[in-house]
Scaffold this motif. Structure first.
Motif, PDB file in Angstrom:
ATOM      1  N   GLY A 152      96.978 -28.671  87.851  1.00 40.61           N
ATOM      2  CA  GLY A 152      97.431 -29.783  87.034  1.00 40.61           C
ATOM      3  C   GLY A 152      96.725 -29.772  85.695  1.00 40.61           C
ATOM      4  N   ARG A 153      97.170 -30.622  84.812  1.00 37.64           N
ATOM      5  CA  ARG A 153      96.464 -30.772  83.539  1.00 37.64           C
ATOM      6  C   ARG A 153      95.355 -31.809  83.720  1.00 37.64           C
ATOM      7  NH1 ARG A 153     100.372 -31.670  78.645  1.00 37.64           N
ATOM      8  NH2 ARG A 153     101.445 -33.088  80.068  1.00 37.64           N
ATOM      9  N   GLU A 154      95.701 -32.896  84.402  1.00 35.50           N
ATOM     10  CA  GLU A 154      94.677 -33.879  84.733  1.00 35.50           C
ATOM     11  C   GLU A 154      94.220 -33.588  86.152  1.00 35.50           C
ATOM     12  OE1 GLU A 154      94.383 -38.591  84.015  1.00 35.50           O
ATOM     13  OE2 GLU A 154      95.703 -38.026  85.628  1.00 35.50           O
ATOM     14  N   PHE A 155      92.923 -33.506  86.365  1.00 33.48           N
ATOM     15  CA  PHE A 155      92.448 -33.169  87.702  1.00 33.48           C
ATOM     16  C   PHE A 155      91.089 -33.809  87.951  1.00 33.48           C
ATOM     17  CE2 PHE A 155      89.381 -30.053  86.128  1.00 33.48           C
ATOM     18  CZ  PHE A 155      89.923 -29.736  84.891  1.00 33.48           C
ATOM     19  N   LEU A 156      90.796 -34.036  89.219  1.00 32.65           N
ATOM     20  CA  LEU A 156      89.518 -34.636  89.590  1.00 32.65           C
ATOM     21  C   LEU A 156      88.543 -33.512  89.904  1.00 32.65           C
ATOM     22  CD1 LEU A 156      88.092 -37.355  90.016  1.00 32.65           C
ATOM     23  CD2 LEU A 156      88.693 -37.187  92.436  1.00 32.65           C
ATOM     24  N   MET A 157      87.390 -33.575  89.269  1.00 37.05           N
ATOM     25  CA  MET A 157      86.422 -32.499  89.440  1.00 37.05           C
ATOM     26  C   MET A 157      85.042 -33.074  89.667  1.00 37.05           C
ATOM     27  SD  MET A 157      85.727 -29.498  86.683  1.00 37.05           S
ATOM     28  CE  MET A 157      84.347 -28.385  86.832  1.00 37.05           C
ATOM     29  N   LYS A 158      84.307 -32.380  90.534  1.00 36.93           N
ATOM     30  CA  LYS A 158      82.892 -32.680  90.672  1.00 36.93           C
ATOM     31  C   LYS A 158      82.176 -31.675  89.804  1.00 36.93           C
ATOM     32  CE  LYS A 158      80.088 -30.525  92.635  1.00 36.93           C
ATOM     33  NZ  LYS A 158      79.009 -29.600  92.185  1.00 36.93           N
ATOM     34  N   ASP A 159      81.375 -32.158  88.882  1.00 33.48           N
ATOM     35  CA  ASP A 159      80.556 -31.217  88.143  1.00 33.48           C
ATOM     36  C   ASP A 159      79.103 -31.649  88.149  1.00 33.48           C
ATOM     37  OD1 ASP A 159      82.144 -33.057  86.660  1.00 33.48           O
ATOM     38  OD2 ASP A 159      81.444 -32.236  84.770  1.00 33.48           O
ATOM     39  N   ALA A 160      78.258 -30.699  88.487  1.00 37.26           N
ATOM     40  CA  ALA A 160      76.809 -30.938  88.559  1.00 37.26           C
ATOM     41  C   ALA A 160      76.142 -30.066  87.513  1.00 37.26           C
ATOM     42  CB  ALA A 160      76.297 -30.587  89.953  1.00 37.26           C
ATOM     43  N   TYR A 161      75.015 -30.567  87.007  1.00 36.07           N
ATOM     44  CA  TYR A 161      74.287 -29.839  85.967  1.00 36.07           C
ATOM     45  C   TYR A 161      72.812 -29.826  86.317  1.00 36.07           C
ATOM     46  CZ  TYR A 161      78.703 -30.816  83.679  1.00 36.07           C
ATOM     47  OH  TYR A 161      80.047 -30.903  83.401  1.00 36.07           O
ATOM     48  N   SER A 162      72.246 -28.630  86.393  1.00 41.83           N
ATOM     49  CA  SER A 162      70.826 -28.539  86.756  1.00 41.83           C
ATOM     50  C   SER A 162      69.977 -28.250  85.528  1.00 41.83           C
ATOM     51  CB  SER A 162      70.625 -27.448  87.811  1.00 41.83           C
ATOM     52  OG  SER A 162      70.947 -26.179  87.294  1.00 41.83           O
ATOM     53  N   PHE A 163      68.763 -28.780  85.554  1.00 37.75           N
ATOM     54  CA  PHE A 163      67.810 -28.612  84.451  1.00 37.75           C
ATOM     55  C   PHE A 163      66.485 -28.139  85.032  1.00 37.75           C
ATOM     56  CE2 PHE A 163      70.773 -31.977  83.541  1.00 37.75           C
ATOM     57  CZ  PHE A 163      71.209 -31.704  82.252  1.00 37.75           C
ATOM     58  N   ASP A 164      66.004 -27.012  84.509  1.00 33.32           N
ATOM     59  CA  ASP A 164      64.737 -26.473  85.001  1.00 33.32           C
ATOM     60  C   ASP A 164      63.924 -25.906  83.850  1.00 33.32           C
ATOM     61  OD1 ASP A 164      64.737 -26.455  88.153  1.00 33.32           O
ATOM     62  OD2 ASP A 164      66.787 -26.062  87.481  1.00 33.32           O
ATOM     63  N   ARG A 171      66.991 -20.577  89.084  1.00 36.86           N
ATOM     64  CA  ARG A 171      67.616 -19.794  90.141  1.00 36.86           C
ATOM     65  C   ARG A 171      67.515 -20.520  91.484  1.00 36.86           C
ATOM     66  NH1 ARG A 171      69.219 -14.157  90.380  1.00 36.86           N
ATOM     67  NH2 ARG A 171      68.810 -14.201  88.164  1.00 36.86           N
ATOM     68  N   ALA A 172      66.405 -21.196  91.702  1.00 36.59           N
ATOM     69  CA  ALA A 172      66.250 -21.980  92.927  1.00 36.59           C
ATOM     70  C   ALA A 172      67.264 -23.122  92.950  1.00 36.59           C
ATOM     71  CB  ALA A 172      64.824 -22.516  93.032  1.00 36.59           C
ATOM     72  N   ALA A 173      67.486 -23.732  91.772  1.00 31.27           N
ATOM     73  CA  ALA A 173      68.474 -24.812  91.669  1.00 31.27           C
ATOM     74  C   ALA A 173      69.868 -24.268  91.975  1.00 31.27           C
ATOM     75  CB  ALA A 173      68.447 -25.414  90.266  1.00 31.27           C
ATOM     76  N   TYR A 174      70.126 -23.085  91.472  1.00 33.11           N
ATOM     77  CA  TYR A 174      71.399 -22.407  91.714  1.00 33.11           C
ATOM     78  C   TYR A 174      71.579 -22.176  93.212  1.00 33.11           C
ATOM     79  CZ  TYR A 174      74.991 -18.739  91.132  1.00 33.11           C
ATOM     80  OH  TYR A 174      76.132 -17.992  91.189  1.00 33.11           O
ATOM     81  N   GLY A 283      85.782 -23.640  93.808  1.00 31.65           N
ATOM     82  CA  GLY A 283      84.488 -23.999  93.239  1.00 31.65           C
ATOM     83  C   GLY A 283      83.955 -22.860  92.407  1.00 31.65           C
ATOM     84  N   HIS A 284      83.076 -23.207  91.482  1.00 29.35           N
ATOM     85  CA  HIS A 284      82.536 -22.180  90.612  1.00 29.35           C
ATOM     86  C   HIS A 284      81.133 -22.628  90.217  1.00 29.35           C
ATOM     87  CE1 HIS A 284      83.910 -19.001  87.479  1.00 29.35           C
ATOM     88  NE2 HIS A 284      82.685 -18.784  87.914  1.00 29.35           N
ATOM     89  N   ILE A 285      80.170 -21.754  90.376  1.00 30.04           N
ATOM     90  CA  ILE A 285      78.802 -22.108  89.982  1.00 30.04           C
ATOM     91  C   ILE A 285      78.283 -21.102  88.962  1.00 30.04           C
ATOM     92  CG2 ILE A 285      78.328 -23.300  92.154  1.00 30.04           C
ATOM     93  CD1 ILE A 285      76.816 -20.919  93.154  1.00 30.04           C
ATOM     94  N   PHE A 286      77.540 -21.613  87.986  1.00 32.39           N
ATOM     95  CA  PHE A 286      77.018 -20.798  86.887  1.00 32.39           C
ATOM     96  C   PHE A 286      75.563 -21.097  86.621  1.00 32.39           C
ATOM     97  CE2 PHE A 286      81.302 -21.845  85.367  1.00 32.39           C
ATOM     98  CZ  PHE A 286      81.744 -20.671  84.813  1.00 32.39           C
ATOM     99  N   TYR A 287      74.855 -20.084  86.259  1.00 32.78           N
ATOM    100  CA  TYR A 287      73.592 -20.302  85.569  1.00 32.78           C
ATOM    101  C   TYR A 287      73.860 -19.838  84.150  1.00 32.78           C
ATOM    102  CZ  TYR A 287      69.105 -19.038  83.583  1.00 32.78           C
ATOM    103  OH  TYR A 287      68.044 -18.901  82.745  1.00 32.78           O
ATOM    104  N   PHE A 288      73.605 -20.677  83.165  1.00 31.64           N
ATOM    105  CA  PHE A 288      73.861 -20.215  81.796  1.00 31.64           C
ATOM    106  C   PHE A 288      72.661 -20.355  80.883  1.00 31.64           C
ATOM    107  CE2 PHE A 288      76.052 -24.349  82.290  1.00 31.64           C
ATOM    108  CZ  PHE A 288      75.241 -25.128  81.492  1.00 31.64           C
ATOM    109  N   GLY A 289      71.490 -20.534  81.477  1.00 27.79           N
ATOM    110  CA  GLY A 289      70.269 -20.481  80.679  1.00 27.79           C
ATOM    111  C   GLY A 289      70.155 -21.579  79.646  1.00 27.79           C
ATOM    112  N   HIS A 311      66.430 -24.677  81.029  1.00 23.00           N
ATOM    113  CA  HIS A 311      67.373 -23.729  81.620  1.00 23.00           C
ATOM    114  C   HIS A 311      68.372 -24.522  82.455  1.00 23.00           C
ATOM    115  CE1 HIS A 311      65.362 -19.785  80.780  1.00 23.00           C
ATOM    116  NE2 HIS A 311      64.490 -20.670  80.311  1.00 23.00           N
ATOM    117  N   MET A 312      69.629 -24.261  82.176  1.00 25.90           N
ATOM    118  CA  MET A 312      70.659 -25.077  82.818  1.00 25.90           C
ATOM    119  C   MET A 312      71.633 -24.251  83.649  1.00 25.90           C
ATOM    120  SD  MET A 312      71.577 -27.606  79.603  1.00 25.90           S
ATOM    121  CE  MET A 312      72.970 -28.327  80.465  1.00 25.90           C
TER     122      MET A 312
END
Length: 443
Positions: A152-164, A171-174, A283-289, A311-312
RNA sequence: CGGGGCAUAGCGCAGCCUGGUAGCGCAUCUGGUUUGGGACCAGAGGGUCGCAAGUUCGAAUCUUGCUGCCCCGACCA
């Protein structure tokens, strides 16, 4: 819930626009209604499932140490100019101008905003690690929305953001999110396999997609069958401890989508264990520094007195898309067959002859089930038996209890298990106890 | 964004080629008969034929423009 008082607009015929089975069944079962291309209203039945899926996602995020907040859907363009993504994002971003001619946008994601929130308060490494998440509606102006809620164009998403404070801790957060994802999808009865992913325009160097296996999936995947029998980490997992052994186990077997497929590496897998299947990314998880922290000045003091950009990582789950994936993975010719953990109701109670001797039995069962915490959809409509059976099979509640004059002659009701079609005759008390146990068993 | 298609009652469709005041099935309402796997009979209600121009005595039908939606591809949670 009495069906006579509910809003369940079931369609007998197939809407022509729905090509894939989950879209067709969601429309037919009265779960969603399209309001515009890729934009859907959630009808009562669909909303119940959406909320259950969301709840499981939230519980597992919290278990893994993430903290829930809620960010707005509408964001300021200025924030996105800071990261440079306002121009980079392109036409997928829905841009809005408010009455003061200010440039706004309907958020497609929240990296900038969460970084802004973080930098506004956090100054020290002592406040880390931190993982903030929310479940919110997003909008991406897809060129070609399709497959119902799957794209869809509108969609419900869970997004989490880690800070280290550094890469090792990030990497441990990941890893914590990795494990949380394994548990989340397993609780919904889905087989979701983590696969090494391209990091794409978002950047970074560590990324996995979680792919649900379903024969009607959009992408082709290749995997080592051994991965299917790996254990799912339990409720008692220590998220403060070292989880790398779990990640190692799951990433040491070959598993890749067609874009990342390495034919030579796959050939090295035992021939008998090579599996080619189809899947849906949920689902998709990223470390992007330090990509955003650097651009936006989100820094913390280290123990040595210097200041470093945090680092996020970001971790998404397509909550509304999961409903499509769940149906793709759980249906037959008659309709949906919900897993117990996400079903809109646990049981459908069918009164075969409203206004007759079945009434008191149904009413009593209905009351007792509800009091015991079993969610019941009670079909008390005065319609034909066939229509009731067909409706129940279509909406896919895991259990059906049929109360008819025929069975009542011997004091029995019929209990049908939707997924297997298995039927058994039981006393109302036995059916009640069996259902209470079934609900208890899945938590 | 390239290619293709569709738009007529709540849903699924016919009518359009060859212009003459709109029809079928399902659904809805009324009455009756039925009643354990989407019943049957009789009757009824419901449509500015996506929008706007044009051609014509007359347009759902022909022409042009616009809008919406769908499918294939490229792209993506």
């Amino acid at each position: 819930m009495r069906l006579s008082r509910y809003f369940l607009p079931i369609l007998k015929e197939n809407p022509k626009e729905a090509e894939i089975v989950s879209h067709r069944l969601m429309l037919r079962a009265g779960m969603i209604r399209q309001q515009s291309a890729g934009i859907y209203a959630w009808l009562p039945l669909g909303l119940r499932v959406l909320e259950k899926v969301q709840k499981i996602v939230e519980e597992e995020q919290k278990r893994a140490g993430a903290v829930q907040l809620l960010m707005p859907t509408v964001q300021s363009a200025d924030l996105w100019r800071e990261s440079g993504r306002y121009d980079a994002y392109g036409k997928e971003m829905l841009r809005i101008t408010d009455r003061h001619e200010r440039e706004m946008l309907f958020g497609p994601t929240n990296e900038e905003m969460i970084t802004d929130i973080f930098r506004g308060y956090v100054r020290s490494y002592k406040d880390l690690p931190l993982n903030l998440f929310h479940v919110q509606w997003k909008f991406r102006d897809e060129v070609r929305p399709r497959f119902g809620v799957m794209r869809g164009r509108e969609f419900l998403m869970k997004d989490a953001y880690s800070f280290d404070v550094d890469q090792e801790k990030a990497r441990a957060a990941y890893n914590r999110m990795f494990v949380a994802y394994l548990r989340t999808f397993a609780r919904m009865g889905l087989t979701a396999i983590p696969m090494k992913a391209d990091t794409g325009p978002i950047g970074g160097d560590l990324s996995h997609e979680f792919i649900v296996l379903a024969s009607t999936g959009e992408s082709e995947v290749f995997l080592d069958k051994d991965i299917l029998s790996l254990p799912i980490p339990g409720e008692d997992t220590d998220f403060d401890g070292d989880l790398s052994h779990v990640i190692d186990a799951w990433t040491s077997h070959y598993a890749a989508t067609d874009e990342m497929h390495d034919a030579d590496a796959f050939a090295a897998v035992d021939a008998g264990k090579q599996e080619q299947a189809r899947g849906i990314e949920v689902g998709h998880i990223f470390y992007f520094g330090t990509k955003y922290s650097e651009a936006m000045g989100a820094k913390v003091a280290t123990g040595e007195g210097s200041e470093v950009p945090v680092h996020m990582g970001s971790y998404g789950i397509g909550v509304s898309r999961l409903l499509g994936a769940l149906i793709e993975a759980n249906h037959d010719d008659d309709g949906i067959a919900w897993p117990m953990s996400v079903t809109p109701f646990h049981v459908g109670l069918i009164n075969m002859k409203p206004g007759a001797e079945t009434d008191p039995v149904c009413d009593a069962l209905y009351k007792q089930l509800e009091e015991a915490g079993v969610e019941v959809l009670y079909d008390d409509r005065d319609t034909r038996a066939g229509a009731k059976f067909a409706s129940m099979d279509l909406i896919g509640l895991p259990y059906q209890v049929v109360v008819g004059p025929r069975g009542l002659k011997s004091g029995e009701v019929e209990l049908k298990t939707r997924a297997t079609g298995e039927k058994q005759m039981l006393s109302p008390e036995a059916a009640l106890n069996l259902l209470i146990e079934a609900v208890k068993a899945q938590g």
